[in-house]
Structures are given as structure tokens and as C-alpha cells.
Scaffold this motif. Structure first.
Motif, mmCIF file in Angstrom:
data_model
loop_
_atom_site.group_PDB
_atom_site.id
_atom_site.type_symbol
_atom_site.label_atom_id
_atom_site.label_comp_id
_atom_site.label_asym_id
_atom_site.label_seq_id
_atom_site.Cartn_x
_atom_site.Cartn_y
_atom_site.Cartn_z
ATOM 1 N N ASP A 141 -3.810 -9.580 -8.452
ATOM 2 C CA ASP A 141 -3.568 -9.332 -7.024
ATOM 3 C C ASP A 141 -4.581 -10.116 -6.187
ATOM 4 O OD1 ASP A 141 -2.085 -7.463 -5.020
ATOM 5 O OD2 ASP A 141 -4.202 -7.344 -4.442
ATOM 6 N N PHE A 144 -7.046 -7.290 -4.272
ATOM 7 C CA PHE A 144 -7.648 -6.167 -4.990
ATOM 8 C C PHE A 144 -7.605 -6.331 -6.504
ATOM 9 C CE2 PHE A 144 -6.135 -4.714 -0.883
ATOM 10 C CZ PHE A 144 -7.270 -4.105 -0.367
ATOM 11 N N PRO B 264 0.158 -3.708 -5.032
ATOM 12 C CA PRO B 264 -1.214 -3.217 -4.846
ATOM 13 C C PRO B 264 -1.819 -3.503 -3.469
ATOM 14 C CG PRO B 264 -0.980 -4.138 -7.033
ATOM 15 C CD PRO B 264 0.314 -4.388 -6.323
ATOM 16 N N THR B 265 -1.692 -4.729 -2.984
ATOM 17 C CA THR B 265 -2.268 -5.054 -1.667
ATOM 18 C C THR B 265 -1.681 -4.175 -0.579
ATOM 19 O OG1 THR B 265 -2.768 -7.327 -2.254
ATOM 20 C CG2 THR B 265 -2.476 -6.892 0.084
ATOM 21 N N GLN B 268 -3.023 -0.508 -0.986
ATOM 22 C CA GLN B 268 -4.470 -0.423 -0.701
ATOM 23 C C GLN B 268 -4.738 -0.556 0.794
ATOM 24 O OE1 GLN B 268 -7.088 -0.034 -2.735
ATOM 25 N NE2 GLN B 268 -6.576 -0.713 -4.789
ATOM 26 N N THR B 269 -4.067 -1.518 1.437
ATOM 27 C CA THR B 269 -4.329 -1.747 2.863
ATOM 28 C C THR B 269 -3.741 -0.636 3.738
ATOM 29 O OG1 THR B 269 -2.418 -3.221 2.930
ATOM 30 C CG2 THR B 269 -4.583 -4.262 2.722
ATOM 31 N N ASN B 272 -6.448 2.134 3.174
ATOM 32 C CA ASN B 272 -7.795 1.933 3.743
ATOM 33 C C ASN B 272 -7.783 1.631 5.245
ATOM 34 O OD1 ASN B 272 -7.221 -0.801 4.120
ATOM 35 N ND2 ASN B 272 -8.381 -1.487 2.333
#
Lengths: 303, 452
Positions: A141, A144, B264-265, B268-269, B272
Motif C-alpha cells: 500500500d 500504509f 487500506p489507504t 486508514q484515512t 484517522n
């Protein structure tokens, strides 16, 4: 004249007498294979060849359109882009795979617990691809992923493994390498085991070092297995579908749309005539590339 | 050619690129020359209870479980019917199965965006749907109609909504009720960024298939579509230009997070606080409920902003329907099942009601059957992951505003390779909105609408 004719007749009769009787048994024994081959290999191939000259979409009668599908593909930037993508992946995967596999196989030749190593090497090959692809997506990724985290922690710039054309190709190539190298190692280990030990012993007595032994004995004597590994690698790369499909979806910007994935698109879109023509072109190209690879390796063997 | 059923008798969420693996050894079954569908089917008497056996395909995962329960309500009503309910990777298997004719199900769940591609292999349900036509959302009726024939039983409606992080918006002093236009949303994103400099508040979709679907939602909101009713290409037009220009502004001003939905990005974003505004289909609600952790309970939904003051506040993104293959063994019985699930109160209440997967009810979409859309009669409960918000009311109000007259071209899925990819390039700063539209229109015209 009559004598000559009689003689010729006598010879022909003698030949007829000597001709062995045709036995049915061998043909009966091979008949099951022939039937299965005809039904599941020969017929589909000829049907695909027939389809490639039609614009069939899976319904209705076949309409023959000549070479239109081939013309379309050969003048299509999409087709050539998919071939180029597979070509780049071949360059990234096959030489590295051969080098890696040969190195590992040679290293393992005298290692203890070879069975254990062999099992470990074959594990990626039998791991479900979808699960591994998901791991790959997480590892690589952009923001991350563990790989970029590792790079930045040692002060190196991060890479768009899944977001840039070049990065995505490398990411897919790494997954293919990870999955298939173990299989190549197993093949090469089998090839290495056929080299007699006394050949190495003789070379040692003649003062050959380890590198000379590797280059002058191991490589030439394992060339046939290497040829097989290259052919299998070539077929794998040009039929590559699942890895790019799951990891990148053929993106970004179609950068990982391989020949296999492009072919799959035609099937998905019910463009079966176009798909058949594409597969025929793919067969020709893969065959040419495989033969060229074999010839290259054989020339090394002959020399 | 769709097959006409001779007489009237009597999902989810995540879109994926469609696919079909060629079934090895199945070629013998797809002998060319076969027409799609057989003779006109005999009618069943509406008074006679249905009986027999059918095979129904549903998408693997949560929806399979949802429909399993709903199908049980049908078989409880008609014990003489046996339903073989199978979980299948439908996008991968159905097209090939329809072509080969081997192992064809009697009915299957299928994405609306891909319907036109398989329409020749489906039954024409026009006569059967006729009695319900006026009660189906106009948008939905449009997408299940191919060449004037209804080729699927319309199931869900997926109105676009604006999802936002309530906590961050409040801290930044932004009033979500004032986000009436997309310019307002840009302003709100700037305000959030001033308060939280690391924020890239607006979601930008980086999956080529989903990006195309997403942009079509914005175009639909403005009454646009890739083709007009006559099938003429209308991609290079104001609705798309306005949308792409706005997205390019988000990108160029650093107001957006480029990510693939649920990758995932993206997660996660969202967790967060980097992403704050997600204009997306109702099915985004799956993420706060099942995937997000830190931000669970902090998301809210409201109507999409309008492109012009007073304009429509909704568009559709995605959706699914039920198809009955022309080669189905028992199409009448499949129709009876879908009629029950979609058009009977008992059926749609069971589908959207509480179940093991969605204890509060299926809340990733709403029915496209208008009598089911009563704002005061929610089919699913308020959602804890949205801080107890009544999403039903928000979605139903939005659903009623969705412009109709939307046409999905037969090549919609194939266009992803051109339009979807070019949008991806634009979001990477490699193309301008005008270049995307002109290049895509030219590529689509040449490759998808030309002689081949």
C-alpha cells in the motif's frame, strides 16, 4: 517382357504375403485417450479457430467476418499494450526466476533437510492466491504498507507500488516470482540430481574451482531442465491473469493489463469471436517466444 | 433478442469489475446457432399454488444470507416449491454460463451496470412487470429496460448520499445542513483543512470501475448519462464536464484523498480523519458498520449537494436486479419467487428486515418499489455506526429525488478501459477534464460503437 511382368507380379505377391496383419488391440488401448483428446482438446481448439473468424457473442448463428477480428487486434493499441505489458513482466520474471531458482537449487544440493526446504519452497505455489494477493495489497500500500514504511525508515523515498505504472508492474512481478520460483527450484533440483558426481570429481582433480564447475559442468548439463523452466515461465507470464486481476485489477491506467487479462476482457464482454482471435495470436506469439528461448539455451548447450 | 414469457403469471453493495472465466470443456454446450430462449412459455394459473424446483444464484457473502432468509419466507408460503439457493461469484460465472447454456440457473442476482451486456440471454419480462410499472422508481425501470424490453426484476435503489465525519466537521465549525451545492462542499473542505492541516477532506475514487460508476452518479444527478435515449454518445457534455472539472479542482487544490474504496489507504484515512467527506452510494454505510474502527459511530449521512442551487440532491450509484435466463428450466417459478421478494410486502419486509448479518435490517440500499418507500415506515432500524441516525428517512428522501431517464449503454462495462482509465489519469494529474472527455469519447466511438 512377359518374364519381367511375371517377376514383378511375383515380387508384389511376396510383399503382400510378408505384410504384417493389422492388429486392433493397440488402437483399442489408445482409443480412450484419443477420444478424450479429441473431445476436450482438439475440438475446442478447432472451434476456437472457427470462432476467431466470426463476430459471435454467444447467441444466434455464427456470422463469418473473415479476418476482421485479426485486423482489429493487430491495429489495436490496447492489444499491443497488453502484449508489451506481458513482455515487460516476462523480462522482470523469467530471467530473475531462472537465476534465483538455479542458485537456490545448487545451494540446496548438498544441504541437510532437503525435504523440509522443498516443502517450504512449494508452499507459496499451493497457497490460495486470493489470500496472498490481499497480503500483497496490504504490504505494498502506498501510504500504509509495510514495504514503504521500511523504505522510509531507512531514509529512502517511498514508491507507488500500486499507484504508478512501473511500480505496479514490479509489484505483480514480485508476486509471480514469489509464487512460482519454488516450483522452478524443485524442477532444477531434479535436473541437478541427474549429473553424476564423478564429473565434478574429475573437474576438481583437474583443478577446476567452484565457479568453473558451476559454469562449465552444472549449467550445460542442466540446460534441458532450464529450457523447460523458461518455457513454463513464458507460458505462465503470457497467461498471467489471476495476480494482476486480484492485486491491481489491471490498473493503474491499464499498466498491468496483461495479455491474459486482455483476453479475459473479451470473454467477459461476450466478444467471443474477438477473444478467440486474440487467443490464436497469443498461441503463435508464445510459441515463437518459447522456441526462441529453447533455441538460445540449446545453442549454449551445443557450444 | 430476448425471449418473451408468453403470459403474465397471475445485493449489495460492493460493485466489482465483471468477469467471466471461460468454462473449460463447456464449449460443446454452446453450439452456435441456438437462439436464446425457447418457445413461448406456458402460463401458470394464478390460482394454482406454484410447485417444482428452481436453482437461484446469489452473490457470495452477506447478501446470500439475507436472501436465504427471504427465500425461506417464500417456501414457507409455498411448501411445494424447492429452492436450491447457491452462493456464486456471479460476475465471474453468470456470463459464461449464459453463453454455454450449461448449468444455467433459473434466476440470478446481477449488477444493473452489466445487465445490457447479457440482455440477449435473458427472458423478456415486460408483460409480467407491466402491472407494477407505475410503482417502480423511474430510474430503475430505465436501467432494467434494454431495447424497449424489461430484462430484469428491479430490486434495489442506491441513492448517492454525502457521508461526513460529524466530529471533525463540528470542530471545524462547518454546518452540514448548509452544504447545498458542490461549491459549498469545496468551501467546507477548505475550512476543515485550515483547522486540520493534514486533512485531505474529500474522497477521490482511484478504482477505474468504481470511478466510472461514481462519476455516472454525479452525471445522473444532473440528468446526464453516457448515451441519450437514442443511444447516441453524450459523454462529452456539460454534466460530465462539470463533474470532472470539480474533481480536478479537488485534486489540484490538495483537497482530496485519492484511494480505492475499502482498500487500506481508504480505511486508514477515514479512520484517522484525513478523509472527512465521502459523496458515495448508500452502501458506503457498510464501511462504518463493518470495516472502520476508530471512526465508527462518528459518520453521518445527508443529501448530496446540488450542482446548481435548487438542483437535484440525488443520483444513483450502482444497484442490482434479478435476471431470469432464457435457458432457465423453470422461469415461471423463478418469476414467482422474485415477485414475492420484490413486490409483496411480506417479501421486501423480510429482505430488508432484521437478520443474522444485519441485526438492524439490510441498510445498504432501499427498495426500488415505491410503495415500500414510506419515510415513516422504516424497513431497517437506526444505525449505531452512524451515531443512531435514521438512515432510512435520509435515503428514502434522496431516492425520491433521483432523476429518471437514465440509459445504460450495452458497452458500459467495456468503457471502463477508456473512460475509467482516463479518469484515473486525470486524478493522477496526467490529463485535463477536457482531454478525458474528448479522448474517452473518441476511444468509445472507435472501439465500442464502431463496426466491431
Amino acid at each position: 517382357m512377359a518374364t519381367l511382368t511375371e517377376a514383378a507380379t511375383t515380387r508384389r505377391s511376396a510383399r503382400r504375403v510378408r505384410r504384417p496383419r493389422v492388429r486392433a488391440a493397440p488402437y483399442l488401448f489408445v482409443a480412450p485417450f484419443i477420444l478424450v483428446f479429441a473431445a476436450f482438446s482438439a475440438y475446442p481448439i478447432f472451434f476456437a479457430l472457427q470462432l476467431s473468424f466470426t463476430n459471435w457473442h454467444g447467441a444466434g448463428a455464427l456470422e463469418i467476418i473473415g479476418f476482421a477480428n485479426y485486423r482489429y487486434l493487430l491495429t489495436s493499441p490496447d492489444f499491443w499494450q497488453s502484449m508489451a505489458t506481458s513482455g515487460v513482466l516476462w523480462l522482470l520474471v523469467v530471467p530473475a526466476q531462472v537465476l534465483l531458482a538455479l542458485t537456490i537449487a545448487v545451494a540446496l544440493r548438498k544441504a541437510r533437510f532437503r525435504g523440509l526446504f522443498s516443502a517450504a519452497l512449494i508452499a507459496p505455489f499451493v497457497t490460495p492466491l486470493v489470500a496472498m494477493a490481499q497480503v500483497w495489497i496490504i504490504l505494498f500500500d502506498q501510504d500504509f504498507g509495510a514495504v514503504n514504511h521500511g523504505l522510509s525508515s531507512i531514509g529512502l523515498p517511498t514508491i507507488g507500488w500500486l499507484t504508478t505504472s512501473a511500480g505496479a508492474k514490479v509489484t505483480v512481478a514480485l508476486l509471480v516470482l514469489w509464487r512460482t520460483t519454488g516450483y522452478a527450484v524443485i524442477l532444477l533440483m531434479a535436473g541437478l540430481s541427474t549429473i553424476p558426481a564423478d564429473v565434478y570429481e574429475a573437474a576438481r582433480i583437474d583443478g577446476a574451482g567452484a565457479w568453473q564447475q558451476f559454469w562449465s559442468i552444472t549449467v550445460p548439463l542442466v540446460t534441458r531442465t532450464l529450457s523447460f523452466v523458461v518455457v513454463i515461465g513464458t507460458l505462465t507470464v503470457f497467461q498471467l491473469f489471476a495476480e494482476p486481476y486480484v492485486v491491481t485489477g489491471g490498473g493503474p491506467f491499464n499498466a498491468t493489463r496483461t495479455a491474459g487479462l486482455y483476453l479475459y476482457k473479451h470473454i467477459t464482454n461476450s466478444d467471443l469471436g474477438l477473444g478467440a482471435a486474440n487467443s490464436m495470436l497469443l498461441v503463435v506469439m508464445v510459441l515463437a517466444l518459447s522456441l526462441a528461448s529453447i533455441r538460445l539455451l540449446r545453442s549454449r548447450e551445443d557450444s | 433478442m430476448t425471449t418473451q414469457l408468453s403470459h403474465p403469471l397471475s445485493r449489495r453493495t460492493l460493485f466489482r469489475g465483471a468477469g467471466a472465466a471461460l468454462v473449460a470443456g463447456g464449449l460443446g454446450a454452446c453450439a452456435p446457432g441456438n437462439t436464446t430462449g425457447g418457445d413461448p412459455l406456458p402460463s401458470s394459473s394464478a390460482t394454482e399454488p406454484p410447485s417444482g424446483e428452481i436453482t437461484i444464484w446469489d452473490r457470495t457473502g452477506d447478501l446470500y444470507k439475507v436472501f436465504d432468509k427471504a427465500i425461506a419466507s417464500f417456501t414457507a408460503k409455498y411448501p411445494q416449491v424447492k429452492v436450491n439457493h447457491v452462493a456464486v461469484d456471479i460476475n465471474a460465472k453468470l456470463p459464461a454460463t449464459l453463453i454455454s447454456g450449461a448449468g444455467v440457473p433459473d434466476g440470478a442476482f446481477y449488477d444493473d451496470a452489466l445487465l445490457t451486456g447479457v440482455a440477449p440471454h435473458l427472458h423478456d419480462l415486460s408483460q409480467l412487470i407491466e402491472q407494477y410499472k407505475s410503482d417502480i422508481a423511474p430510474y430503475k425501470l430505465g436501467v432494467v429496460t434494454v431495447d424497449g424490453k424489461v430484462v430484469a426484476v428491479p430490486w434495489d435503489l442506491d441513492p448517492g448520499l454525502l457521508f461526513y465525519r460529524e466530529d471533525i466537521v463540528a470542530q471545524a465549525g462547518v454546518d452540514p445542513t448548509k452544504l447545498a451545492t458542490y461549491d459549498d462542499l469545496l468551501g467546507a473542505a477548505r475550512t476543515v483543512q485550515q483547522r486540520f492541516p493534514q486533512a485531505r477532506p474529500i474522497h477521490l475514487e482511484n478504482d477505474q470501475f468504481l470511478a466510472q460508476l461514481w462519476i455516472d452518479m454525479f452525471a445522473n444527478q444532473q440528468g446526464g448519462a453516457m448515451v441519450d435515449a437514442q443511444g447516441k454518445l453524450t459523454l462529452d457534455s456539460d454534466p460530465y464536464r462539470t463533474t470532472l472539472t470539480w474533481l480536478d479542482t479537488v485534486r489540484s487544490q490538495g483537497l482530496g484523498t485519492l484511494a480505492k474504496y475499502t482498500q487500506p489507504t481508504d480505511l486508514q484515512t477515514q479512520d484517522n480523519g484525513t478523509q472527512v467527506f465521502v459523496p458515495w452510494a448508500q452502501w458506503f454505510v457498510f464501511a462504518p458498520q463493518q470495516l472502520l474502527k476508530a471512526s465508527k459511530g462518528k459518520w453521518r449521512a445527508t443529501a448530496l449537494p446540488a450542482w446548481q442551487a435548487g438542483g437535484a440532491r440525488a443520483g444513483v450509484m450502482g444497484g442490482s436486479s434479478f435476471v431470469i435466463p432464457a435457458k432457465a428450466k423453470n422461469p415461471e417459478l423463478a418469476w414467482r419467487l422474485y415477485e414475492h421478494l420484490v413486490f409483496s410486502k411480506e417479501g421486501y419486509t423480510t429482505v430488508y428486515g432484521q437478520n443474522d448479518v444485519y441485526p438492524g435490517g439490510l441498510n445498504t440500499s432501499i427498495p426500488s418499489y415505491l410503495p415500500a418507500l414510506d419515510p415513516d415506515q422504516p424497513l431497517f432500524k437506526t444505525i449505531d455506526a452512524l451515531g443512531g441516525q435514521d438512515l432510512w428517512k435520509v435515503a428514502v428522501e434522496a431516492g425520491k429525488q433521483v432523476p429518471g431517464g437514465y440509459t445504460i449503454p450495452t458497452w458500459w462495462g467495456k468503457a471502463v478501459d477508456y473512460f475509467g482509465v482516463n479518469v484515473q489519469k486525470m486524478l493522477a494529474g496526467r490529463m485535463s477534464p477536457d482531454e478525458v472527455l474528448k479522448t474517452s469519447a473518441s476511444q468509445i466511438q472507435k472501439n465500442l460503437m464502431g463496426p466491431n
